[in-house]
Design an enzyme around this catalytic site. Structure first.
Site, PDB file in Angstrom:
ATOM      1  N   ASP A  32     -56.798 -27.511  36.839  1.00 15.57           N
ATOM      2  CA  ASP A  32     -57.255 -28.670  37.603  1.00 15.57           C
ATOM      3  C   ASP A  32     -56.029 -29.410  38.131  1.00 15.57           C
ATOM      4  O   ASP A  32     -55.053 -29.603  37.400  1.00 15.57           O
ATOM      5  CB  ASP A  32     -58.090 -29.579  36.700  1.00 15.57           C
ATOM      6  CG  ASP A  32     -58.858 -30.643  37.467  1.00 15.57           C
ATOM      7  OD1 ASP A  32     -58.221 -31.436  38.194  1.00 15.57           O
ATOM      8  OD2 ASP A  32     -60.087 -30.692  37.322  1.00 15.57           O
ATOM      9  N   ASN A  93     -70.541 -30.613  35.165  1.00 15.24           N
ATOM     10  CA  ASN A  93     -71.096 -31.817  35.790  1.00 15.24           C
ATOM     11  C   ASN A  93     -72.068 -31.376  36.887  1.00 15.24           C
ATOM     12  O   ASN A  93     -71.763 -30.462  37.653  1.00 15.24           O
ATOM     13  CB  ASN A  93     -69.980 -32.666  36.389  1.00 15.24           C
ATOM     14  CG  ASN A  93     -68.984 -33.127  35.348  1.00 15.24           C
ATOM     15  OD1 ASN A  93     -69.343 -33.411  34.214  1.00 15.24           O
ATOM     16  ND2 ASN A  93     -67.725 -33.192  35.726  1.00 15.24           N
ATOM     17  N   GLU A 101     -67.960 -33.728  41.496  1.00 11.35           N
ATOM     18  CA  GLU A 101     -67.177 -34.124  42.669  1.00 11.35           C
ATOM     19  C   GLU A 101     -67.079 -33.010  43.707  1.00 11.35           C
ATOM     20  O   GLU A 101     -67.006 -33.279  44.892  1.00 11.35           O
ATOM     21  CB  GLU A 101     -65.776 -34.563  42.238  1.00 11.35           C
ATOM     22  CG  GLU A 101     -65.794 -35.818  41.369  1.00 11.35           C
ATOM     23  CD  GLU A 101     -64.413 -36.195  40.849  1.00 11.35           C
ATOM     24  OE1 GLU A 101     -63.413 -35.534  41.194  1.00 11.35           O
ATOM     25  OE2 GLU A 101     -64.350 -37.160  40.064  1.00 11.35           O
ATOM     26  N   VAL A 102     -67.044 -31.766  43.258  1.00  7.72           N
ATOM     27  CA  VAL A 102     -66.991 -30.616  44.169  1.00  7.72           C
ATOM     28  C   VAL A 102     -68.288 -29.839  43.976  1.00  7.72           C
ATOM     29  O   VAL A 102     -68.616 -29.433  42.859  1.00  7.72           O
ATOM     30  CB  VAL A 102     -65.764 -29.719  43.876  1.00  7.72           C
ATOM     31  CG1 VAL A 102     -65.773 -28.498  44.791  1.00  7.72           C
ATOM     32  CG2 VAL A 102     -64.470 -30.506  44.045  1.00  7.72           C
ATOM     33  N   HIS A 106     -68.989 -25.184  38.589  1.00  7.05           N
ATOM     34  CA  HIS A 106     -67.758 -24.942  37.845  1.00  7.05           C
ATOM     35  C   HIS A 106     -67.864 -25.540  36.450  1.00  7.05           C
ATOM     36  O   HIS A 106     -68.553 -26.522  36.232  1.00  7.05           O
ATOM     37  CB  HIS A 106     -66.529 -25.507  38.573  1.00  7.05           C
ATOM     38  CG  HIS A 106     -66.578 -26.975  38.858  1.00  7.05           C
ATOM     39  ND1 HIS A 106     -67.364 -27.522  39.858  1.00  7.05           N
ATOM     40  CD2 HIS A 106     -65.940 -28.023  38.276  1.00  7.05           C
ATOM     41  CE1 HIS A 106     -67.195 -28.840  39.888  1.00  7.05           C
ATOM     42  NE2 HIS A 106     -66.330 -29.167  38.926  1.00  7.05           N
ATOM     43  N   HIS A 108     -65.567 -27.039  33.301  1.00  4.07           N
ATOM     44  CA  HIS A 108     -64.271 -27.560  32.881  1.00  4.07           C
ATOM     45  C   HIS A 108     -64.009 -27.054  31.466  1.00  4.07           C
ATOM     46  O   HIS A 108     -64.889 -27.133  30.612  1.00  4.07           O
ATOM     47  CB  HIS A 108     -64.284 -29.093  32.846  1.00  4.07           C
ATOM     48  CG  HIS A 108     -64.510 -29.734  34.173  1.00  4.07           C
ATOM     49  ND1 HIS A 108     -63.482 -30.317  34.891  1.00  4.07           N
ATOM     50  CD2 HIS A 108     -65.635 -29.918  34.896  1.00  4.07           C
ATOM     51  CE1 HIS A 108     -63.978 -30.821  36.005  1.00  4.07           C
ATOM     52  NE2 HIS A 108     -65.278 -30.591  36.031  1.00  4.07           N
TER      53      HIS A 108
END
Length: 120
Positions: A32, A93, A101-102, A106, A108
């Site tokens: 990240d 998320n 946010e994207v 994905h 983390h």
């Protein structure tokens, strides 16, 4: 956001550089650029899926392989769970209320001394 404008699709295609941790035909994992923890890696499928909510039953095998990959990467990075106080956190998320946010699915992978700057 359209698939053509997706930041993570551009990273997966090599159009935008990243510091890769893993790469195969199905997944890419990279550090990240705004790490929230000492170890903060993003694991993405190469296939564009906007959110976890967009997944369907046929995506279950891909999601399973993604989680197994996260665990293997934790081993590779020296932060897997080996007993005691060791371990790592995985976060997906989903949507604005979930902190996404994207808009490309994905996970983390976070590890290291806490408190972390944010939760993924």
């Amino acid at each position: 956001m359209s698939h053509e404008n997706c930041l993570f699709c551009k990273i997966a295609s090599g159009e935008i550089p990243s510091t890769k941790v893993h790469e195969d035909e199905e997944f890419l994992a990279f550090y990240d650029i705004r790490p929230a923890a000492q170890t903060h890696v993003l694991v993405i499928p190469r296939r564009h899926i906007a959110t976890l909510s967009d997944c369907v039953e046929s995506d279950a095998p891909l999601l399973g392989r993604m989680m197994v990959l996260a665990a293997r990467l934790a081993e590779k990075l020296g932060c897997s769970y080996t007993g005691g106080e060791t371990g790592f956190r995985t976060v997906i998320n989903t949507g604005p209320g979930g902190g996404q946010e994207v808009y490309h699915l994905h996970a983390h992978l976070l590890a290291g001394p806490r408190p972390w700057l944010r939760m993924g």
